[in-house]
Each structure stands twice: as structure tokens, then as C-alpha cells.
Write a protein that holds these residues in place. Structure first.
Motif, PDB file in Angstrom:
ATOM      1  N   GLU A 117      -5.987  30.292 -11.207  1.00 28.70           N
ATOM      2  CA  GLU A 117      -5.475  31.039 -10.443  1.00 28.70           C
ATOM      3  C   GLU A 117      -4.899  32.165 -11.177  1.00 28.70           C
ATOM      4  N   VAL A 118      -5.312  33.623 -10.986  1.00 28.39           N
ATOM      5  CA  VAL A 118      -4.715  34.976 -11.534  1.00 28.39           C
ATOM      6  C   VAL A 118      -4.036  35.120 -10.598  1.00 28.39           C
ATOM      7  N   THR A 119      -2.908  34.985 -10.833  1.00 32.53           N
ATOM      8  CA  THR A 119      -1.658  35.878  -9.578  1.00 32.53           C
ATOM      9  C   THR A 119      -0.561  35.707 -10.001  1.00 32.53           C
ATOM     10  N   ALA A 120      -0.117  36.927  -9.406  1.00 31.71           N
ATOM     11  CA  ALA A 120       1.548  37.564 -10.105  1.00 31.71           C
ATOM     12  C   ALA A 120       2.362  36.887  -9.119  1.00 31.71           C
ATOM     13  N   ASP A 121       2.526  36.079  -8.465  1.00 23.00           N
ATOM     14  CA  ASP A 121       2.940  35.458  -7.610  1.00 23.00           C
ATOM     15  C   ASP A 121       4.553  34.162  -8.429  1.00 23.00           C
ATOM     16  N   LYS A 122       5.459  34.650  -8.225  1.00 21.56           N
ATOM     17  CA  LYS A 122       6.291  33.851  -9.087  1.00 21.56           C
ATOM     18  C   LYS A 122       6.178  31.993  -8.156  1.00 21.56           C
ATOM     19  N   ALA A 168       6.784  44.679 -16.866  1.00 22.07           N
ATOM     20  CA  ALA A 168       5.493  44.467 -15.458  1.00 22.07           C
ATOM     21  C   ALA A 168       6.293  42.641 -15.379  1.00 22.07           C
ATOM     22  N   LEU A 169       6.155  41.980 -16.487  1.00 22.58           N
ATOM     23  CA  LEU A 169       7.109  40.820 -16.404  1.00 22.58           C
ATOM     24  C   LEU A 169       8.591  40.725 -16.281  1.00 22.58           C
ATOM     25  N   ARG A 170       9.326  41.309 -16.485  1.00 23.91           N
ATOM     26  CA  ARG A 170      11.106  41.799 -15.599  1.00 23.91           C
ATOM     27  C   ARG A 170      10.870  41.547 -14.190  1.00 23.91           C
ATOM     28  N   ARG A 171      10.254  43.107 -13.739  1.00 24.94           N
ATOM     29  CA  ARG A 171       9.746  42.827 -12.593  1.00 24.94           C
ATOM     30  C   ARG A 171       9.071  41.983 -11.489  1.00 24.94           C
ATOM     31  N   LEU A 172       8.584  41.295 -12.182  1.00 24.68           N
ATOM     32  CA  LEU A 172       7.700  39.865 -11.373  1.00 24.68           C
ATOM     33  C   LEU A 172       8.895  38.333 -11.606  1.00 24.68           C
ATOM     34  N   GLY A 173       9.752  38.667 -12.468  1.00 19.77           N
ATOM     35  CA  GLY A 173      10.459  37.127 -12.720  1.00 19.77           C
ATOM     36  C   GLY A 173      10.243  36.433 -13.400  1.00 19.77           C
ATOM     37  N   ALA A 174       8.875  37.416 -14.568  1.00 20.09           N
ATOM     38  CA  ALA A 174       8.832  36.053 -15.304  1.00 20.09           C
ATOM     39  C   ALA A 174       9.427  35.118 -16.130  1.00 20.09           C
ATOM     40  N   ASP A 175      10.599  36.252 -16.202  1.00 21.14           N
ATOM     41  CA  ASP A 175      11.620  35.820 -17.618  1.00 21.14           C
ATOM     42  C   ASP A 175      12.310  34.358 -16.738  1.00 21.14           C
ATOM     43  N   GLN A 176      12.832  34.508 -15.848  1.00 25.27           N
ATOM     44  CA  GLN A 176      13.285  33.253 -14.792  1.00 25.27           C
ATOM     45  C   GLN A 176      12.256  32.434 -14.928  1.00 25.27           C
ATOM     46  N   VAL A 177      10.876  32.275 -14.487  1.00 21.49           N
ATOM     47  CA  VAL A 177      10.277  31.130 -14.320  1.00 21.49           C
ATOM     48  C   VAL A 177       9.871  30.602 -15.403  1.00 21.49           C
ATOM     49  N   PRO A 200      -5.764  20.046 -13.555  1.00 23.11           N
ATOM     50  CA  PRO A 200      -4.257  21.002 -13.045  1.00 23.11           C
ATOM     51  C   PRO A 200      -4.415  21.942 -12.564  1.00 23.11           C
ATOM     52  N   LEU A 201      -3.579  22.663 -11.719  1.00 25.94           N
ATOM     53  CA  LEU A 201      -3.697  23.798 -12.319  1.00 25.94           C
ATOM     54  C   LEU A 201      -2.993  24.634 -13.080  1.00 25.94           C
ATOM     55  N   VAL A 202      -4.186  25.487 -12.847  1.00 31.31           N
ATOM     56  CA  VAL A 202      -3.224  26.448 -14.058  1.00 31.31           C
ATOM     57  C   VAL A 202      -3.642  28.068 -13.428  1.00 31.31           C
ATOM     58  N   VAL A 203      -1.782  29.087 -13.599  1.00 32.25           N
ATOM     59  CA  VAL A 203      -1.247  29.651 -12.865  1.00 32.25           C
ATOM     60  C   VAL A 203      -2.221  31.302 -14.524  1.00 32.25           C
ATOM     61  N   VAL A 204      -2.655  32.149 -14.487  1.00 25.54           N
ATOM     62  CA  VAL A 204      -2.235  33.311 -15.672  1.00 25.54           C
ATOM     63  C   VAL A 204      -1.318  34.285 -14.864  1.00 25.54           C
ATOM     64  N   LEU A 205      -0.684  34.330 -15.374  1.00 23.72           N
ATOM     65  CA  LEU A 205      -0.060  35.059 -14.829  1.00 23.72           C
ATOM     66  C   LEU A 205      -0.786  36.709 -14.977  1.00 23.72           C
ATOM     67  N   ASP A 206      -0.523  37.379 -13.661  1.00 21.09           N
ATOM     68  CA  ASP A 206      -1.048  38.875 -13.502  1.00 21.09           C
ATOM     69  C   ASP A 206      -0.046  39.996 -13.080  1.00 21.09           C
ATOM     70  N   HIS A 207       0.245  40.393 -15.510  1.00 23.43           N
ATOM     71  CA  HIS A 207       1.488  41.473 -15.060  1.00 23.43           C
ATOM     72  C   HIS A 207       0.530  42.704 -14.806  1.00 23.43           C
ATOM     73  N   GLY A 208      -0.356  43.363 -14.862  1.00 22.60           N
ATOM     74  CA  GLY A 208      -1.079  43.963 -13.971  1.00 22.60           C
ATOM     75  C   GLY A 208      -1.792  44.928 -15.339  1.00 22.60           C
ATOM     76  N   ALA A 209      -1.242  44.561 -17.240  1.00 29.71           N
ATOM     77  CA  ALA A 209      -1.539  45.668 -17.573  1.00 29.71           C
ATOM     78  C   ALA A 209      -3.188  44.969 -18.562  1.00 29.71           C
ATOM     79  N   ASP A 210      -3.653  43.951 -18.200  1.00 29.20           N
ATOM     80  CA  ASP A 210      -5.056  43.282 -18.709  1.00 29.20           C
ATOM     81  C   ASP A 210      -6.285  42.720 -17.567  1.00 29.20           C
ATOM     82  N   ASP A 211      -7.457  42.401 -18.323  1.00 28.11           N
ATOM     83  CA  ASP A 211      -8.483  41.852 -17.454  1.00 28.11           C
ATOM     84  C   ASP A 211      -8.145  40.559 -18.280  1.00 28.11           C
ATOM     85  N   HIS A 212      -7.699  39.986 -16.827  1.00 29.53           N
ATOM     86  CA  HIS A 212      -7.841  37.742 -16.959  1.00 29.53           C
ATOM     87  C   HIS A 212      -9.045  37.037 -16.991  1.00 29.53           C
ATOM     88  N   GLY A 213     -10.303  37.794 -16.137  1.00 29.34           N
ATOM     89  CA  GLY A 213     -11.135  37.397 -16.394  1.00 29.34           C
ATOM     90  C   GLY A 213     -11.455  36.673 -17.529  1.00 29.34           C
TER      91      GLY A 213
END
Length: 232
Positions: free
Chosen positions: A43-48, A71-80, A16-29
């Protein structure tokens, strides 16, 4: 001797493909590595769009909600998140990701408006940061058999109640959300399993074998959209 077919691509089990949303405030490594170990393609990405189509979406971190929400609202994460949940598609919220699923988050007296997927206020709890042991009900898909296991709680902030349970109609056929509480005297929400939306106040990637078990169970619940293939 029969000739060997050239260019044959052997199907291999899909991950399964799991996206960890990169909101820019944490190290998700570390989380990405733990999810990979659990059996996911990560995949760590900010792509909506990628976040929308992935088999599983993870919103996580240890930063303040006041820094993450813009950052979440800027990325459209609320809609996602809304679109994924409306389609019954998995979302895993960890740490600050869990905090922002509720109506409000209180930090140093200031209130940050969350995504409001659940009613409730996230605030400091009496338990100090460190580790917390859990009460694991048998109907929990992620914590069954882990009663008393200890999990890393770096930020002692959580809702003290889960109001959705108070208003749950007795005659509904919908599955009642599973709420995980601490095993001690202090009462607060450690985790919630509510259909496709799962949230953890604790951080499984830094919780040893118990945390690895929780992540492996979540990853195994995902259905990959398409099988992968091996190279020619």
C-alpha cells in the motif's frame, strides 16, 4: 453423498503488509510493483496510522533530502520510525530514505538535517551514478551470495564511514550492524543491516535479479500480523 458446506472460508498463506510511505516527491509505482513481486501486499500511502501498524515500512525515493525531509516531518514519519524501531518492527530505507536516516545530508553545499537514527554525514562520493558492485559478507541476511553483483546507484551520495561501528563496545551481546561496501577502491556505505532498520543507497527495484533477490529476502523476513482468507 455428503453435502458441501457453504460459506466456508479457506485460509491462504498470509502476505505481509508493506507500506511505501508517500511523501509526495517521488513516483513509487516501480518499487511497489517490485515489492508485490517479492511477495508483499503493498500500500502506497501517507497515512501515519497505516504506516505504524504495517508489517514493514519503506521510505524511499530519488528526490533531494531537502525536498523530502519537510514532508516526512509533516507526515509524522519521524515519530513513526522511532516507534517502529523501538518495537523491533521493520523499516527499509532506500535512496533518499537511507540518506535521511543519518544525521546530515549535504547537497550542493547546503545541509539538511536528517532523522538521526545513525550518526554520520551523507555527501557526494567519487563513484559516478550508474552501477556499483558490492562486497557481500556471509553474515549479511540480504546480500549473502551476491558478492560482485551490480546494483543501480542513481545518486552517488552516501556516508563514507559508519561511525556506529567505531564506537561499538567489545563486550556487548548486541548484534553488530552489517555494513555493505563497494568492491572497488572507492569506500562508502552501500547498505546497512542494523536489526529492524535496513538501508540501501542502491535501488533494488531497478537492479535486475540481484535487486529482486534483496527485496524477496527482506519481505520474507517480515511476520504478517494476521493470516488472510480467501473469499467465500
Amino acid at each position: 453423498m455428503p453435502s458441501r458446506a457453504r460459506g466456508y472460508r479457506v485460509p491462504v498463506p498470509a502476505q505481509p503488509l508493506v507500506v511505501v510511505l508517500d511523501h509526495g516527491a517521488d513516483d513509487h509505482g516501480p518499487l511497489a510493483q517490485a515489492l508485490t513481486t517479492a511477495g508483499a501486499r503493498v500500500e502506497v500511502t501517507a497515512d501515519k496510522r497505516t504506516a505504524l501498524v504495517a508489517d514493514g515500512l519503506v521510505i524511499a525515493g530519488r528526490a533531494r533530502a531537502a525536498d523530502v525531509m519537510p514532508a516526512l516531518r509533516r507526515l509524522g514519519a519521524d515519530q513513526v520510525v522511532d516507534r517502529r524501531l523501538a518495537g523491533g518492527r521493520a523499516v527499509l530505507a532506500i535512496g533518499v530514505g537511507m540518506h535521511v536516516m543519518f544525521t546530515d545530508v549535504v547537497e550542493d553545499g547546503a545541509v539538511t538535517e536528517g532523522l538521526g537514527e545513525w550518526a554520520g554525514v551523507v555527501d557526494s562520493v567519487g563513484t559516478p551514478p550508474g552501477e556499483v558492485a558490492v562486497q557481500a559478507p556471509s553474515r549479511s541476511a540480504l546480500f549473502d551470495g551476491l558478492d560482485g553483483a551490480r546494483f543501480h546507484l542513481p545518486d552517488a551520495r552516501a556516508p563514507r564511514t559508519f561511525p556506529l561501528l567505531d564506537d561499538w563496545p567489545a563486550d556487548t551481546r548486541l548484534v553488530v550492524p552489517v555494513v555493505i561496501w563497494p568492491s572497488g577502491d572507492e569506500r562508502f556505505v552501500v547498505a546497512v543491516e542494523n536489526g529492524p532498520l535496513v538501508a540501501l543507497a542502491v535501488h533494488p527495484e531497478s537492479s535486475g535479479e540481484a535487486g529482486a533477490t534483496v527485496l524477496a529476502r527482506w519481505v520474507s523476513s517480515l511476520s504478517p500480523l494476521a493470516p488472510s482468507t480467501s473469499p467465500e
